[in-house]
Design a protein around this motif. Structure first.
Motif, mmCIF file in Angstrom:
data_model
loop_
_atom_site.group_PDB
_atom_site.id
_atom_site.type_symbol
_atom_site.label_atom_id
_atom_site.label_comp_id
_atom_site.label_asym_id
_atom_site.label_seq_id
_atom_site.Cartn_x
_atom_site.Cartn_y
_atom_site.Cartn_z
ATOM 1 N N UNK A 1 12.261 -2.011 14.098
ATOM 2 C CA UNK A 1 11.191 -1.836 13.325
ATOM 3 C C UNK A 1 11.514 -1.481 12.236
ATOM 4 N N UNK A 2 9.849 -1.699 11.842
ATOM 5 C CA UNK A 2 9.916 -1.674 10.174
ATOM 6 C C UNK A 2 8.985 -0.732 10.113
ATOM 7 N N UNK A 3 10.401 -0.011 8.707
ATOM 8 C CA UNK A 3 10.142 0.818 8.161
ATOM 9 C C UNK A 3 9.350 0.951 6.378
ATOM 10 N N UNK A 4 8.739 1.817 6.706
ATOM 11 C CA UNK A 4 8.741 2.372 4.507
ATOM 12 C C UNK A 4 8.251 4.053 4.667
ATOM 13 N N UNK A 5 8.821 4.136 4.416
ATOM 14 C CA UNK A 5 8.881 5.975 3.957
ATOM 15 C C UNK A 5 7.280 6.424 3.406
ATOM 16 N N UNK A 6 6.667 5.704 2.107
ATOM 17 C CA UNK A 6 5.525 5.855 1.690
ATOM 18 C C UNK A 6 4.235 4.410 1.786
ATOM 19 N N UNK A 7 3.461 3.990 2.275
ATOM 20 C CA UNK A 7 2.597 3.147 2.396
ATOM 21 C C UNK A 7 1.654 3.114 1.142
ATOM 22 N N UNK A 8 1.993 1.826 1.085
ATOM 23 C CA UNK A 8 0.854 1.435 -0.233
ATOM 24 C C UNK A 8 -0.588 0.580 0.172
ATOM 25 N N UNK A 9 -1.621 0.785 -0.352
ATOM 26 C CA UNK A 9 -2.828 -0.054 0.038
ATOM 27 C C UNK A 9 -2.637 -1.308 0.596
ATOM 28 N N UNK A 10 -1.536 -1.641 -0.577
ATOM 29 C CA UNK A 10 -1.502 -3.511 -0.938
ATOM 30 C C UNK A 10 -0.187 -3.821 0.232
ATOM 31 N N UNK A 11 -0.305 -2.944 1.102
ATOM 32 C CA UNK A 11 0.217 -3.396 2.055
ATOM 33 C C UNK A 11 -0.400 -3.966 3.913
ATOM 34 N N UNK A 12 -1.260 -3.571 3.304
ATOM 35 C CA UNK A 12 -2.606 -3.995 4.496
ATOM 36 C C UNK A 12 -2.077 -5.381 4.971
ATOM 37 N N UNK A 13 -1.363 -5.871 5.947
ATOM 38 C CA UNK A 13 -1.704 -6.793 6.554
ATOM 39 C C UNK A 13 -1.125 -6.888 8.234
ATOM 40 N N UNK A 14 -1.579 -8.430 8.339
ATOM 41 C CA UNK A 14 -0.525 -8.532 10.127
ATOM 42 C C UNK A 14 0.433 -8.762 9.784
#
Lengths: 116, 110
Positions: free
Chosen positions: B71-84
């Motif tokens: 599983x891929x994890x990130x504690x705090x999402x950013x708008x620039x993380x939007x992607x496939x």
């Protein structure tokens, strides 16, 4: 070159026609992959070339699909008697593929195929 | 046979929220696992690989052999993380093709 180059970027064809899609990998990369990207199906593996070994053709969906890699460099994916369900983006990728490892894949921008 | 399953087609979160993109795999041997990302109008590119045990752009992924997950994890999402995001698997021996899952679209809104 700057990266993996694919042509044409867009191809519109009529059902039943044959199409050829070309991939020029990064110089020196021994591994070359073809994938098909379509809505709902994600990234489907088609065929994999590794050096002088026999290609892994296990992902080709039918015998209408074939691919060649000449001189260990440029590759051509041929689709014969195209069908509407062949419409998709065809992605090519190449990799340095160090022995015993899967190297990072570098992708082209893709060839968008539309079959009318 | 090797198989990669990404159960979510779309994951929508708010900026600053934690993110977890799920990936499960099936492989009889010892696999290599990867995450690839495709931002809008950009080429598909490698994000990270399990063997490097690295954090890229704040993302991490741990290989859990017991649960056959990556599983891929990130504690705090950013708008620039939007992607496939695509999870991918390969066998460790040379000459094994890289197989991808169907991908998960991550949408991060403010």
């Amino acid at each position: 070159g700057a990266g993996v180059s694919q042509s044409p970027s867009n191809k519109v064809t009529e059902k039943g026609k044959d199409v050829e899609l070309r991939c020029d990998p990064i110089s020196g990369h021994t591994a070359l992959y073809w994938y098909r990207q379509s809505l709902g199906q994600g990234l489907e593996f088609l065929i994999y070339f590794q050096g002088n070994s026999a290609p892994d053709k296990s992902g080709l969906p039918s015998d209408r699909f074939s691919a060649e890699r000449t001189g260990g460099s440029v590759s051509t994916l041929t689709i014969q008697r195209t069908q509407q369900e062949d419409s998709a983006v065809y992605l090519c990728a190449s990799s340095l593929a160090p022995s015993g490892r899967t190297g990072e894949l570098f992708f082209g921008e893709g060839s968008r195929l539309t079959v009318l | 046979a090797q198989r990669v399953t990404q159960p979510e087609k779309l994951l929508s979160v708010f900026k600053g929220a934690p993110v977890e993109l799920k990936c499960n795999y099936s492989y009889s041997g010892s696999p290599e696992l990867f995450w690839y990302v495709q931002y809008s109008r950009q080429r598909l590119q490698l994000l990270l690989r399990h063997i490097s045990r690295e954090s890229i752009k704040g993302f991490t992924a741990d290989l859990n052999k017991g649960e056959t997950s990556f599983h891929l994890k990130k504690p705090f999402a950013q708008e620039e993380d939007s992607a496939m995001y695509y999870c991918a698997l390969s066998g460790r021996q040379a000459g094994t093709a890289l197989i991808f899952g169907k991908g998960t679209t991550l949408s991060v809104s403010s």
